[in-house]
Enzyme design. Structure first.
Site, PDB file in Angstrom:
ATOM      1  CD  GLU A   1     -59.748  78.326   1.905  1.00 20.17           C
ATOM      2  OE1 GLU A   1     -60.329  78.125   0.831  1.00 20.17           O
ATOM      3  OE2 GLU A   1     -60.361  78.543   2.976  1.00 20.17           O
TER       4      GLU A   1
ATOM      5  CG  ASP B   1     -59.094  84.427  -8.650  1.00 25.87           C
ATOM      6  OD1 ASP B   1     -60.178  83.875  -8.365  1.00 25.87           O
ATOM      7  OD2 ASP B   1     -58.720  85.483  -8.125  1.00 25.87           O
TER       8      ASP B   1
ATOM      9  CD  GLU C   1     -68.742  80.824   0.937  1.00 23.67           C
ATOM     10  OE1 GLU C   1     -67.574  81.174   0.685  1.00 23.67           O
ATOM     11  OE2 GLU C   1     -69.321  81.098   1.999  1.00 23.67           O
ATOM     12  CE1 TYR C   2     -66.318  81.748  -5.388  1.00 24.90           C
ATOM     13  CE2 TYR C   2     -65.965  81.073  -7.666  1.00 24.90           C
ATOM     14  CZ  TYR C   2     -66.123  82.072  -6.721  1.00 24.90           C
ATOM     15  OH  TYR C   2     -66.084  83.387  -7.109  1.00 24.90           O
ATOM     16  CD  GLU C   3     -65.645  70.868  -2.813  1.00 29.97           C
ATOM     17  OE1 GLU C   3     -64.979  71.586  -2.043  1.00 29.97           O
ATOM     18  OE2 GLU C   3     -65.530  69.627  -2.856  1.00 29.97           O
TER      19      GLU C   3
ATOM     20  CE  LYS D   1     -56.426  88.201 -21.723  1.00 33.62           C
ATOM     21  NZ  LYS D   1     -56.973  89.406 -21.162  1.00 33.62           N
TER      22      LYS D   1
ATOM     23  CG  ASP E   1     -64.542  75.119 -11.448  1.00 33.04           C
ATOM     24  OD1 ASP E   1     -63.729  75.739 -10.736  1.00 33.04           O
ATOM     25  OD2 ASP E   1     -65.112  75.639 -12.433  1.00 33.04           O
TER      26      ASP E   1
ATOM     27  CG  ASP F   1     -51.322  89.643  -3.970  1.00 34.63           C
ATOM     28  OD1 ASP F   1     -50.963  88.450  -4.005  1.00 34.63           O
ATOM     29  OD2 ASP F   1     -51.634  90.293  -4.975  1.00 34.63           O
TER      30      ASP F   1
ATOM     31  CD  GLU G   1     -60.228  86.951  -0.627  1.00 30.71           C
ATOM     32  OE1 GLU G   1     -60.273  85.734  -0.860  1.00 30.71           O
ATOM     33  OE2 GLU G   1     -60.126  87.810  -1.536  1.00 30.71           O
TER      34      GLU G   1
HETATM   35  N1  SAM Z   1     -61.721  79.514  -1.805  1.00 34.39           N
HETATM   36  C1  SAM Z   1     -63.068  80.071  -1.946  1.00 34.39           C
HETATM   37  C2  SAM Z   1     -64.025  79.003  -2.401  1.00 34.39           C
HETATM   38  O1  SAM Z   1     -63.561  77.962  -2.878  1.00 34.39           O
HETATM   39  O2  SAM Z   1     -65.244  79.198  -2.267  1.00 34.39           O
HETATM   40  C3  SAM Z   1     -63.049  81.281  -2.894  1.00 34.39           C
HETATM   41  C4  SAM Z   1     -62.714  80.994  -4.328  1.00 34.39           C
HETATM   42  S1  SAM Z   1     -62.586  82.466  -5.309  1.00 34.39           S
HETATM   43  C5  SAM Z   1     -62.729  81.910  -6.924  1.00 34.39           C
HETATM   44  C6  SAM Z   1     -60.850  82.829  -5.207  1.00 34.39           C
HETATM   45  C7  SAM Z   1     -60.528  83.765  -4.062  1.00 34.39           C
HETATM   46  O3  SAM Z   1     -59.111  83.869  -3.958  1.00 34.39           O
HETATM   47  C8  SAM Z   1     -61.036  85.188  -4.269  1.00 34.39           C
HETATM   48  O4  SAM Z   1     -61.749  85.605  -3.121  1.00 34.39           O
HETATM   49  C9  SAM Z   1     -59.766  86.014  -4.500  1.00 34.39           C
HETATM   50  O5  SAM Z   1     -59.892  87.337  -4.049  1.00 34.39           O
HETATM   51  C10 SAM Z   1     -58.749  85.223  -3.728  1.00 34.39           C
HETATM   52  N2  SAM Z   1     -57.381  85.384  -4.219  1.00 34.39           N
HETATM   53  C11 SAM Z   1     -56.963  85.206  -5.490  1.00 34.39           C
HETATM   54  N3  SAM Z   1     -55.655  85.462  -5.610  1.00 34.39           N
HETATM   55  C12 SAM Z   1     -55.220  85.805  -4.368  1.00 34.39           C
HETATM   56  C13 SAM Z   1     -53.965  86.183  -3.842  1.00 34.39           C
HETATM   57  N4  SAM Z   1     -52.888  86.289  -4.634  1.00 34.39           N
HETATM   58  N5  SAM Z   1     -53.884  86.463  -2.527  1.00 34.39           N
HETATM   59  C14 SAM Z   1     -54.967  86.384  -1.731  1.00 34.39           C
HETATM   60  N6  SAM Z   1     -56.199  86.029  -2.172  1.00 34.39           N
HETATM   61  C15 SAM Z   1     -56.325  85.744  -3.468  1.00 34.39           C
END
Ligand code: SAM
Length: 213
Positions: free
Chosen positions: A43, A117, A192-194, A121, A153, A95, A68
């Site tokens: 994931e 995310d 969590e977000y879902e 933009k 979403d 990353d 993450e």
């Molecule tokens: N997947 C989780 C959920 O659905 O509850 C978290 C959603 S949260 C909006 C997005 C997560 O992705 C954040 O914790 C962010 O730090 C991580 N993230 C975004 N871009 C990333 C990247 N390029 N590499 C690793 N993690 C990333």
């Protein structure tokens, strides 16, 4: 999901046996970490880890790796895993831009992207986890008959993703604008977000992408 300044997060992550600290050194050798040759599902952007922890508990014959970028979020997943000690689950703090340095060709069997995310933009489009640039990276590490499964979403990000999949040379196996009122909801594990969005009555979009062999 960035929780700023979680005290000691970096130190606790550095000491955690469930975090792979030099993941580039594992490239091509992930089966050694799990000590078996079960499939590997990852994931990308797992946040606090609810989804991947639940999947790992449900499917002991699949190996899971949660990726993450932020320590402040990852630490929450680690705290849960230190209590649970699920053997088929590890984490990487990185990353995902560098994901091809960490996994070898076809080393990954399935990729989950959950509530990524949106980077609204245009100039940041490359950072979206469903951009053609990211699909190019997934192409290098995912088994040829593997799937990328994406939930969000965010309708704008979803519409972008539906258009971007064919641009990247991939195909849509199936998609829905309302997962929870669709045939694809069976077996769905909520993130969590879902959970939050569903409780607010928001529809969840989901697509499954693949390549033709
Ligand atoms: N997947 C989780 C959920 O659905 O509850 C978290 C959603 S949260 C909006 C997005 C997560 O992705 C954040 O914790 C962010 O730090 C991580 N993230 C975004 N871009 C990333 C990247 N390029 N590499 C690793 N993690 C990333």
């Amino acid at each position: 999901m960035r929780l700023r300044n979680v005290k000691g997060a970096r130190e606790n992550i550095a000491a955690c046996q469930f975090v792979i600290h030099n993941p580039e050194e594992q490239k091509g050798k992930w089966k050694e970490i799990f000590k078996n040759d079960h499939p590997i599902h990852i994931e990308v952007g797992m946040g606090k880890g609810k989804f991947i922890i639940e999947l790992a508990q449900k499917n002991p014959d699949i190996n899971y790796i949660g990726i993450e970028k932020f320590s402040s979020v990852l630490i929450r997943a680690i705290q849960k895993q230190e209590e649970l000690e699920i053997p088929n689950l590890y984490f990487i703090r990185m990353d995902a831009e560098n994901i091809v340095d960490v996994f070898d060709e076809e080393e990954v069997d399935q990729i989950y992207l959950n509530f990524s995310d949106p980077w609204p933009k245009d100039r940041h489009a490359k950072r979206r986890l469903t951009s053609k640039e990211f699909f190019g990276r997934y192409d290098q590490i995912l088994r040829k008959d593997g799937f990328v499964i994406f939930k969000t979403d965010n309708r704008d990000l979803f519409d972008f993703s539906l258009e971007e999949v064919p641009v990247a040379g991939w195909k849509i196996k199936n998609s829905t604008y309302d997962l929870h009122n669709s045939e694809y909801v069976e077996g769905n594990v909520m993130t969590e977000y879902e959970e939050r969005f569903v409780s607010e009555g928001k529809p969840i979009n989901r697509l499954v992408a693949y390549r033709e062999r």
